[in-house]
Design an enzyme around this catalytic site. Structure first.
Site, short mmCIF file in Angstrom:
data_model
loop_
_atom_site.label_atom_id
_atom_site.label_comp_id
_atom_site.label_asym_id
_atom_site.label_seq_id
_atom_site.Cartn_x
_atom_site.Cartn_y
_atom_site.Cartn_z
N HIS A 165 -38.00 6.88 -12.29
CA HIS A 165 -37.07 8.00 -12.33
C HIS A 165 -36.17 7.79 -13.52
O HIS A 165 -35.45 6.79 -13.60
CB HIS A 165 -36.25 8.05 -11.03
N CYS A 166 -36.23 8.69 -14.45
CA CYS A 166 -35.48 8.50 -15.69
C CYS A 166 -34.15 9.23 -15.60
O CYS A 166 -34.11 10.45 -15.47
CB CYS A 166 -36.28 9.03 -16.87
#
Lengths: 161, 709
Positions: free
Chosen positions: B148-149
């Site tokens: 998850h950026c």
């Protein structure tokens, strides 16, 4: 033949909620070759009395071949990628990707199989894309008509109230 | 147009059960806004102040080239941000029917000859496909989950990994270009540095230079990942440490798969055309009474639209990226059909009783009281959610267990039988596979258990694919495993993690929350793995995807100079878990970098002597300050440098010892000043050596090093 009957075209999603008493058989994904989309061709025992093994296997194998075609990395997918990059992905607004095209073919195929083979045997095959391509499900048992559900159907929007 | 997924937009018209709308959290948008501001702002300044002179002095190709690169970067950034990463829709109730709550938490599948475990996702209610992971930030299972950026405020998964990767490449190029051309400008205007143009150019160069280091590091990291055919999730959780990756098809094919494959379809928000239904023959559904409807509603906890809300609301009660809620287990099959007469009477009895869950006892052997509410064992603030969820879930458990369910052996027999059934089948039926079969399984499982017990809640992020010893069978059902019951006495005492019920899948979802935070809180997986491997050296810790017959060999080979990914990582953990005198924060990473680069220094373990036996409490205690001090992705990039250095420099064994990697090493190269006495299972046993100048250092797992000072 369906046009002659007085049922409305139910969204399968709605039917599924109602069809809780219809038995469902799930064909799981076959991960033996990695994460490519394949379904197991093993014949489930619940369908034993309802459909011939060969028909079932042929359906699943055809589906598998369609998915393999969709995921194939070849000239067309490469060109599509280059074109998308070149146009800063605006091309996705206008053009349908290869995968989507194949998915449409698959739904058509499933519809046709349902009409010709499965419905006469009291089965309904669902499109795996609805469940994230994790399973193919067969509904069997008895399903519902609109009249039985007691709902009023709006044939234009294909929804039930 | 790619589907919009940020902000928790639900499915479209006629879509399948989708994630419920989430509360608006402005803090989630800070990194992405900052990234956008810096990118667009700096580039605009560059174009306004630097480019006019450049186009006059050299040619107008330069601004055009820069504009093209910038637009490409921006396009990929937008695609990475807004595109659905490959979210799986929640499974509907009917799919649960097959997998009742007595079915195991894990299902194994063989991929190219390697056993891979699929974990039951209690939120999404299906067995996660391989490489799928549940992101707790987005509260979705994502296909081919990478991470998850926070900079794009989106998960990176199968559908948008390509854009993310291209974004990184193009951003690196763009930064280099901006910095380079800015430098050219400055070098030609050395006498006019007080002009605003020069000032702005220098400012832009500073910003570019500042961002270059982390971005380039991350880009390098992902280039390595793409070439190896791994996801960030797999890399960081160490799934392939010393093992085989079943998902790789060779470097070229991996690269072409990322870049050239057709855009994967989205599963959420699909328009479903009307489907006709043939009726053969017509059937009248029996009318549901109110009580039956109630029962139907309650039987799996909540209806589709409510169940995800419940899991989400429970999520709200805890910090993000911590363990997920305890969604109710899959219901008993009988309860699903309210038409059956039994349902009524059972339901009424279900709702009044709220027994605790004795199977937790075995799941978490560190907590020995069977009578306690299982939620109390897991996490203090889970108690609240557990209680609220308790009555339906435990009542369901109660109803479907026999009265003897309270006695743990009977319930646990089921649990152990499943996993052990697999093991026994493998052991019994597959003798030809190699000697490491049952041992490997045992080792893996016990390693897992010891890790769980040591690392508290870290079991949730135990890699969801654990190698079991080779065997082709899919062990998914309790029913098929009962035959192997008596073969599993050995496993029972150790407990089995992979045979816990799905009903205990409350602890699932830590593993999904893989932003780069987890690099700094690696206590969950890699630390646990290091602990497990240290804590169970004799049993042969099996890293995932590893065929058991080579598991034992790998254990010994794991650190012999072969710069595995884990060693710098563990080294990092080690370096940051020193005696309290060392300050946390950047000096730690300095240490780390120094150590890796300066291998010729004589090992001085005095300043790096962990005296306790377990690294996990220490590493964990240092996490919060570390998190605050070091930027997460910056850390990742530094870490990448370390990785690249150690990968290519072939860290010598002595350096590895110096960094106190906690694995027992049976042999030593001659001439190494450190001698190690391997004492498996013991800690801190000191045999004082006569003569001065010898310092005893004990690593995790009882390995004792005597270092001449």
């Amino acid at each position: 033949p369906l046009k002659n009957t007085n049922i409305c075209f139910h969204n399968l999603q709605e039917l599924r909620h109602s069809a809780s008493l219809a038995t469902k058989v799930f064909i799981q994904r076959d991960y033996s070759e990695g994460t490519v989309c394949r379904f197991q061709t093993k014949f489930p025992s619940e369908l034993d009395s309802r459909i011939e093994r060969t028909l079932f296997e042929e359906t699943v194998k055809t589906l598998n071949s369609y998915y393999a075609e969709a995921e194939m990395i070849g000239g067309q997918s490469y060109l599509e990628g280059c074109l998308a990059c070149a146009t800063a992905y605006i091309i996705f607004l206008c053009m349908e990707t290869r995968y989507e095209k194949v998915l449409k073919k698959i739904s058509g195929y499933i519809q046709e199989q349902n009409e010709k083979i499965y419905a006469p045997r009291g089965l309904l095959l669902t499109d795996p894309i609805e469940r994230g391509m994790r399973v193919v499900s067969f509904f069997h048992g008895r399903l519902f008509t609109a009249q039985n559900l007691g709902c009023k159907c709006d044939e234009k929007s294909s929804r039930c109230f | 147009m790619p589907g919009f997924s940020s902000g928790g937009v639900g499915g479209g018209v006629g879509g399948p059960a989708s994630a419920p709308p989430r509360p608006f959290r402005p803090s989630r948008y800070v990194p992405v806004s900052a990234a956008t501001t810096f990118l667009v702002g700096s580039t605009t300044l560059f174009f306004c102040f630097t480019c006019p002179w450049l186009s006059e002095y050299f040619s107008s190709v330069i601004p055009i080239y820069n504009a093209v690169i910038f637009l490409f970067t921006l396009a990929n950034f937008c695609m990475a941000t807004f595109m659905d990463p490959g979210v799986f829709p929640r499974a509907e109730e009917d799919e649960d029917k097959e997998d009742d709550f007595r079915a195991p938490l894990y299902k194994t599948v063989e991929i190219k000859g390697i056993q891979v475990r699929m974990k039951w996702c209690s939120t999404c209610r299906f067995y996660r496909p391989p490489r799928c992971s549940h992101c707790s930030v987005c509260d979705n299972c994502v296909e081919d989950f990478d991470h998850h950026c926070p900079w794009v405020n989106n998960c990176i998964g199968r559908r948008n990994y390509r854009y993310f990767f291209l974004f990184l490449l193009s951003l690196t190029t763009h930064i280099v270009d901006v910095f380079g051309f800015g430098l050219v400008y400055i070098l030609h205007h050395r006498q006019q540095l007080d002009t605003p143009h020069a000032g702005v150019t220098m400012a832009v160069m500073c910003v570019a230079g500042l961002f270059f280091v982390p971005v380039a590091g991350l880009t390098g990291f992902h280039i390595v990942l793409v070439a190896r055919g791994r996801t960030t999730n797999e890399q960081v959780t160490g799934k392939f440490r010393g093992g085989v990756n079943p998902f790789t098809n060779g470097c070229l094919r991996n690269i072409s798969h990322v870049l050239c494959s057709s855009q994967a379809p989205r599963y959420m928000g699909r328009w479903r055309g009307p489907q006709s239904v043939e009726v053969h023959p017509p059937f009248l559904r029996p009318p549901l009474t109110e009580a039956q409807l109630e029962a139907k509603v309650l039987d799996n906890g909540i209806q589709n639209d409510r169940h995800s809300t419940r899991s989400k609301s429970s999520l709200d009660q805890m910090e993000s990226q911590s363990a997920d809620a305890e969604p109710p287990p899959p219901p008993k099959p009988e309860l699903r059909y309210p038409g059956l007469p039994r349902a009524d009477t059972e339901e009424s009895s279900l709702l009044t009783e709220a027994p605790p869950t004795p199977s937790m006892y075995k799941y978490r052997p560190a907590y020995s009281s069977p009578g306690r509410n299982h939620t109390a064992l897991t996490h203090p603030n889970k108690m609240i959610r557990g209680e609220s969820l308790d009555s339906p879930s435990t009542s369901i458990l109660q109803s479907s267990h026999h009265p003897s369910y309270r006695s743990e052996p009977s319930s646990l027999d089921g649990a152990t039988v499943v996993g052990g059934g697999v093991g026994a089948r493998r052991g019994g039926g597959e003798r030809g596979e190699g000697p490491g079969g049952p041992g490997g399984m045992t080792g893996g499982v016990s390693g897992g258990m010891s890790g769980y017990s040591l690392a508290g809640r870290s079991y949730t992020s135990y890699p969801s694919s654990l190698v079991l010893s080779t065997g082709g069978s899919h062990s998914s059902s309790l029913r098929s495993a009962h035959t192997a019951h008596n073969a599993l006495a050995t496993l029972q005492s150790e407990g089995t993690t992979d045979t816990s019920y799905k009903s205990l899948a409350n602890q699932t979802p830590r593993n999904g929350s893989l932003s780069y935070d987890s690099l700094l809180t690696p206590s969950e997986s890699p630390e646990f793995e290091s602990v497990a491997s240290a804590g169970a050296p004799l049993q042969g810790y099996t890293s995932p995807f590893l065929s058991a017959q080579i598991a034992q060999q790998r254990e010994g080979q794991l650190l012999q100079g072969s710069a595995s990914f884990s060693s710098p990582h563990r080294a990092y953990l080690r370096a940051v878990s020193p005696p309290p005198s060392s300050p946390p924060g950047p000096p730690e990473t300095q240490h780390l970098l120094q150590h890796n680069q300066d291998s010729s220094r004589p090992p001085r373990a005095s300043s790096h002597a962990p005296s306790s036996s377990s690294s996990s409490p220490r590493a964990r205690s240092l996490e919060p300050p570390l998190k605050k001090v070091i930027g997460i992705e910056t850390c990742c990039c530094l870490f990448v440098f370390v990785l690249i250095c150690t990968t290519h420099l072939h860290v010598p064994l002595s350096l590895v010892h110096f960094l106190n990697i906690p694995l027992p090493l049976p042999t030593f190269p001659d001439g190494c000043p450190i001698r190690s006495t391997s004492r498996p299972g013991l800690t801190n046993h000191s045999t004082s050596k006569p003569g001065g100048g010898v310092k005893k250092v004990t690593g995790v797992g009882g390995t004792t090093y005597e270092i001449s000072v």
